[in-house]
Write an enzyme that holds these catalytic residues in place. Sequence first.
Site, PDB file in Angstrom:
ATOM      1  N   VAL A 174       0.841  -1.204   0.000  1.00  0.00           N
ATOM      2  CA  VAL A 174       0.000   0.000   0.000  1.00  0.00           C
ATOM      3  C   VAL A 174       0.874   1.252   0.000  1.00  0.00           C
ATOM      4  O   VAL A 174       0.569   2.239  -0.680  1.00  0.00           O
ATOM      5  CB  VAL A 174      -0.956  -0.001   1.201  1.00  0.00           C
ATOM      6  N   ASP A 175       1.962   1.228   0.742  1.00  0.00           N
ATOM      7  CA  ASP A 175       2.889   2.361   0.725  1.00  0.00           C
ATOM      8  C   ASP A 175       3.437   2.596  -0.678  1.00  0.00           C
ATOM      9  O   ASP A 175       3.527   3.731  -1.148  1.00  0.00           O
ATOM     10  CB  ASP A 175       4.051   2.102   1.685  1.00  0.00           C
TER      11      ASP A 175
END
Length: 376
Positions: free
Chosen positions: A168-169
């Site tokens: 997600v980062d």
Amino acid sequence: MTDGPLAGLLIADFSRVLAAPYATMLLADLGAEVIKVERPGTGDDTRAWGPPHVAGEAVYYLSVNRNKRSIALDLTDPAGLAAARELALRADVLVENFRPGLMARYGLDHSGLKDANPGLVYCSISGFGSGGGAALPGYDLLVQAVGGLMSVTGPGPGEPTKAGVALVDVLTGLHAAIGILSALRHRDATGVGQLIEVNLLGTLLSSMVNQSANYLMAGVVPGIMGNRHPSIAPYEVFPAADRPIVLAVGNDRQFAALAEAVGSPGLATDPRFRTNTDRVAHVDELASLLGEKLRARGADDWFELLTPLGVPCGPVNTLAEAFGLAERLGLDPRVSGDTVRNPIGLSATPPTYRRPAPHLGEHTGEILDWLRRPRD
């Protein structure tokens, strides 16, 4: 060769950890000058995220901070804050991922800078936005959990599992970079900058693409399916003679070729498996039949046999094997032996690798000297 398509662009990088530093590294690879602002004494959180370490630096930090210079500034000190503000006023882009509201405390938020630097492109990255989720900590694992990714990831029902990297980062960093480039295009046309807001939860919900659409459009709340796909079959991991192999069969032609290759051409005309919809409906039976056939050969043998037939497949590689494959395919995944190549290929202005990730405050003196000089 030029220094890159973003040469001459100055980015004030008030970020740490992964999503935002990844975005600024990508832009640095494309020629932007990135000045990383860090806390004296400790710096970016990832400097402490080890092992492993190389030459005293955490590899985690090194992985997303190449092509940058580091200045150590204490924003609670008037001199440090003045230097930070001067940097922001000279910058084309400012990127930050502090807790929402913190930059405003120092007058370094978009509202506090836009009048003095109207062309500034200001990118703010958070975990859950600047509204009701402002106080929530934005850690990748947390967002994978509450954002639904873990609910569809894992070996089976009741066993939610995170992705093997802070996915997600990384996706948020990519979206931030796209937003920055879009805002710069607007600024080139109008002379006016703008505020970009990107958050981890929104990025994840968008990046779950068909799974999110299954819910919004069809009311289907997906669950864990292991390595299977909700809409395609066969599309999963199978046991070969020596190690697992993946099949990703996306159409009927590929399935017919697979059936012929495993010695069961009748599978392609079996009413249970004739179309993809049929195969999804009878996925357990299909997996059992294919599993028996695939155990007869090693994964690499199947790869060599099936690939020329147009059947998407491949062994489950280690990361070392994955780099080896990329090298055999001529993708040159390494730069200088130990740096992962930026995957963007540009024929005229390719990414460059000008300097390794900086030591904490390595360039403080030279940057402060520059900030003291009159602006152009």
